[in-house]
Motif scaffolding. Structure first.
Motif, short mmCIF file in Angstrom:
data_model
loop_
_atom_site.label_atom_id
_atom_site.label_comp_id
_atom_site.label_asym_id
_atom_site.label_seq_id
_atom_site.Cartn_x
_atom_site.Cartn_y
_atom_site.Cartn_z
N ARG A 221 0.24 -1.16 0.03
CA ARG A 221 -0.08 -0.02 0.03
C ARG A 221 1.44 1.49 -0.06
NH1 ARG A 221 -2.80 -1.61 -2.56
NH2 ARG A 221 -2.05 -2.87 -2.96
N PRO A 222 0.18 2.43 -0.26
CA PRO A 222 1.25 3.63 -0.22
C PRO A 222 2.01 3.44 1.13
CG PRO A 222 -0.98 4.14 -1.47
CD PRO A 222 -1.10 2.85 -1.29
N THR A 223 2.51 4.17 1.16
CA THR A 223 3.82 4.80 3.04
C THR A 223 2.81 5.78 3.78
OG1 THR A 223 5.10 6.13 2.05
CG2 THR A 223 5.75 3.86 1.49
N HIS A 224 1.63 6.15 3.06
CA HIS A 224 1.02 6.69 4.64
C HIS A 224 0.06 5.82 4.76
CE1 HIS A 224 -1.90 7.56 0.65
NE2 HIS A 224 -2.58 7.38 1.61
N VAL A 225 -0.49 4.66 4.07
CA VAL A 225 -1.58 3.69 4.89
C VAL A 225 -1.30 2.75 5.21
CG1 VAL A 225 -3.74 2.30 3.90
CG2 VAL A 225 -2.31 4.45 2.44
N ASN A 226 -1.56 2.90 6.68
CA ASN A 226 -1.43 2.37 8.23
C ASN A 226 -2.38 0.64 8.16
OD1 ASN A 226 1.14 1.44 9.99
ND2 ASN A 226 -1.02 0.56 10.13
N ILE A 227 -2.27 -0.53 7.63
CA ILE A 227 -3.23 -1.48 7.53
C ILE A 227 -3.36 -2.37 8.77
CG2 ILE A 227 -4.58 -3.38 6.43
CD1 ILE A 227 -4.26 -1.07 4.77
N ASP A 228 -4.12 -1.32 10.26
CA ASP A 228 -3.94 -1.42 11.00
C ASP A 228 -4.26 -2.98 11.96
OD1 ASP A 228 -3.42 1.21 11.64
OD2 ASP A 228 -4.80 1.27 13.38
N LEU A 229 -5.00 -3.70 10.96
CA LEU A 229 -5.45 -5.01 11.72
C LEU A 229 -6.31 -5.88 9.98
CD1 LEU A 229 -6.17 -7.29 13.08
CD2 LEU A 229 -8.15 -6.40 14.06
N VAL A 230 -5.71 -6.97 9.75
CA VAL A 230 -6.71 -7.47 8.84
C VAL A 230 -6.98 -8.67 9.91
CG1 VAL A 230 -6.31 -8.87 6.28
CG2 VAL A 230 -5.48 -6.28 6.87
N ARG A 231 -8.19 -9.04 9.36
CA ARG A 231 -8.88 -10.54 10.41
C ARG A 231 -8.96 -11.47 8.71
NH1 ARG A 231 -12.49 -11.43 15.83
NH2 ARG A 231 -11.86 -13.45 14.69
N VAL A 232 -8.51 -12.40 8.38
CA VAL A 232 -8.67 -13.11 7.49
C VAL A 232 -8.76 -14.71 7.73
CG1 VAL A 232 -6.27 -13.51 7.27
CG2 VAL A 232 -7.86 -14.12 5.10
N MET A 233 -10.22 -15.63 7.24
CA MET A 233 -10.72 -16.93 7.41
C MET A 233 -11.07 -17.16 6.15
SD MET A 233 -12.52 -16.08 11.25
CE MET A 233 -12.26 -14.66 10.94
N SER A 234 -11.44 -18.42 5.95
CA SER A 234 -11.74 -19.24 5.10
C SER A 234 -13.55 -18.76 5.05
CB SER A 234 -11.82 -20.85 4.87
OG SER A 234 -12.87 -21.29 5.62
N ARG A 235 -14.12 -18.29 4.01
CA ARG A 235 -15.83 -18.79 3.80
C ARG A 235 -16.49 -19.37 4.74
NH1 ARG A 235 -18.04 -19.14 -1.53
NH2 ARG A 235 -17.83 -21.15 -1.31
N ALA A 236 -15.87 -20.77 4.83
CA ALA A 236 -16.86 -21.46 5.82
C ALA A 236 -16.57 -21.57 7.15
CB ALA A 236 -16.02 -23.47 5.37
N GLN A 237 -15.75 -20.99 8.07
CA GLN A 237 -15.78 -20.46 9.19
C GLN A 237 -16.31 -18.52 9.69
OE1 GLN A 237 -11.41 -20.25 10.12
NE2 GLN A 237 -12.48 -21.21 12.62
N ALA A 238 -16.38 -18.74 10.51
CA ALA A 238 -17.06 -17.52 11.16
C ALA A 238 -16.10 -17.25 12.26
CB ALA A 238 -18.27 -17.24 11.26
N ASP A 239 -15.89 -18.47 13.36
CA ASP A 239 -14.84 -17.69 14.72
C ASP A 239 -14.75 -19.33 14.77
OD1 ASP A 239 -16.96 -18.99 15.81
OD2 ASP A 239 -17.99 -17.69 15.98
N ALA A 240 -13.67 -18.81 15.90
CA ALA A 240 -12.84 -19.86 16.37
C ALA A 240 -13.62 -21.25 16.20
CB ALA A 240 -12.26 -19.42 17.78
N ARG A 241 -15.27 -20.96 16.85
CA ARG A 241 -15.72 -22.30 17.20
C ARG A 241 -17.16 -22.87 15.66
NH1 ARG A 241 -17.26 -22.40 23.30
NH2 ARG A 241 -17.85 -24.39 22.86
N THR A 242 -16.94 -22.09 14.68
CA THR A 242 -18.40 -22.07 14.61
C THR A 242 -17.21 -22.29 12.31
OG1 THR A 242 -19.79 -20.45 15.01
CG2 THR A 242 -20.21 -20.91 12.88
N LEU A 243 -17.48 -23.60 12.51
CA LEU A 243 -16.71 -23.80 10.59
C LEU A 243 -18.19 -24.86 10.14
CD1 LEU A 243 -14.09 -24.14 9.54
CD2 LEU A 243 -13.13 -26.15 10.65
N VAL A 244 -18.31 -24.71 9.14
CA VAL A 244 -19.25 -25.58 9.12
C VAL A 244 -18.17 -26.48 7.93
CG1 VAL A 244 -20.57 -25.61 6.06
CG2 VAL A 244 -20.53 -23.71 8.28
N ARG A 245 -18.52 -27.77 8.09
CA ARG A 245 -18.11 -29.25 7.12
C ARG A 245 -19.06 -29.44 6.24
NH1 ARG A 245 -13.59 -30.47 10.19
NH2 ARG A 245 -13.03 -29.34 11.64
N SER A 246 -18.85 -30.45 5.54
CA SER A 246 -19.55 -31.26 4.10
C SER A 246 -20.31 -31.78 5.53
CB SER A 246 -18.61 -31.88 3.59
OG SER A 246 -17.88 -32.65 3.96
#
Length: 262
Positions: A221-246
């Motif tokens: 990103r341009p040097t004046h832009v600080n990405i403080d936080l990115v939380r990234v998960m698969s579409r199948a996961q919503a949080d630590a205990r919510t995960l869709v399986r087949s």
């Protein structure tokens, strides 16, 4: 001409290795570090990066790594990725030795190298990326030792962001959810079958390359832009205990296994 010289820790496997590869593709001069020399050599052969073996829980190793770095061009970015989890014990049954080992890997190792490179980054400008985890933001059964360490690591990033505000250093946190990698769950659980079961039935799990893509994006990103936080998960996961399986999943996995993450 290289975009800058970036140090990637934990580069022998998983997210660290994928990040080293991606940043090399982006035109960065990568310095890969991890404990396993043979893996670093092979990575260097494939992507043309510099490498230096080091155990970041060993202050002497960190000093030697810093000495190596000082012989080359100034470091313009650090990706603090090294770490890991041990076991799925409850608070009642947790082994303090395991907790200490996780704290050493995830917190003190990160602190040592960050402290060592920070003066140079403050002089010339640069970036520090902390690869934490969903576990730095949540709690889940069987994860207290790991979540405690990752919460502490996140506080290094958050506090440093405040301490350096206005200076030419960007402080970035990337917090992945469950990531299907070669070794993370195997190292955590110590059993191949149990490690494979963590990802069983998950449609489109997050991969190390996906996280590396996010890290590369934050650094470009341009040097004046600080990405403080990115939380990234698969579409199948919503949080630590919510995960869709087949639908064919037999449902026998314990809830704690759903939370095994990077």
């Amino acid at each position: 001409m290289a975009r800058g010289r970036v140090v990637v820790t934990g580069a022998s496997t998983g997210i660290g290795e994928a990040t080293a590869r991606r940043l090399a593709e982006e035109g960065f001069a990568v310095v890969a570090t991890a404990r396993r020399l043979a893996r670093l050599r092979e990575l260097a052969r494939q992507i043309g990066c510099e490498f230096f073996p080091a155990d970041l829980t060993d202050a002497g190793d960190v000093a030697r790594l810093v000495g190596f770095l000082e012989e080359g061009e100034p470091v313009t970015a650090l990706v603090d990725n090294a770490g890991g989890a041990i076991g799925l014990d409850s608070v009642a049954d947790g082994d303090p030795a395991d907790w200490l080992a996780m704290y050493e890997k995830n917190v003190l190792g990160t602190l040592r190298l960050t402290q060592a490179l920070l003066p140079g980054l403050r002089r010339t400008g640069g970036d520090i990326v902390f690869v934490t985890s969903m576990a730095a933001h949540e709690a889940y059964p069987g994860g207290a030792g790991y979540t405690a360490a990752k919460h502490a690591e996140r506080m290094i990033a958050r506090t440093l962001r405040i301490e350096l505000v206005g200076e030419p250093v960007r402080v970035i946190e990337v917090a992945p959810g469950m990531v299907k990698t070669e070794e993370f769950s195997l190292n955590r659980l110590g059993d191949g079958a149990k490690a494979r079961a963590v990802y069983a039935g998950v449609d489109g799990p997050l991969l190390a390359e996906d996280v590396a893509d996010v890290i590369a994006w934050t650094l470009t990103r341009p040097t004046h832009v600080n990405i403080d936080l990115v939380r990234v998960m698969s579409r199948a996961q919503a949080d630590a205990r919510t995960l869709v399986r087949s639908a064919d999943d037999d449902g026998t996995l314990p809830v704690s296994a759903l939370a095994t993450d990077e």
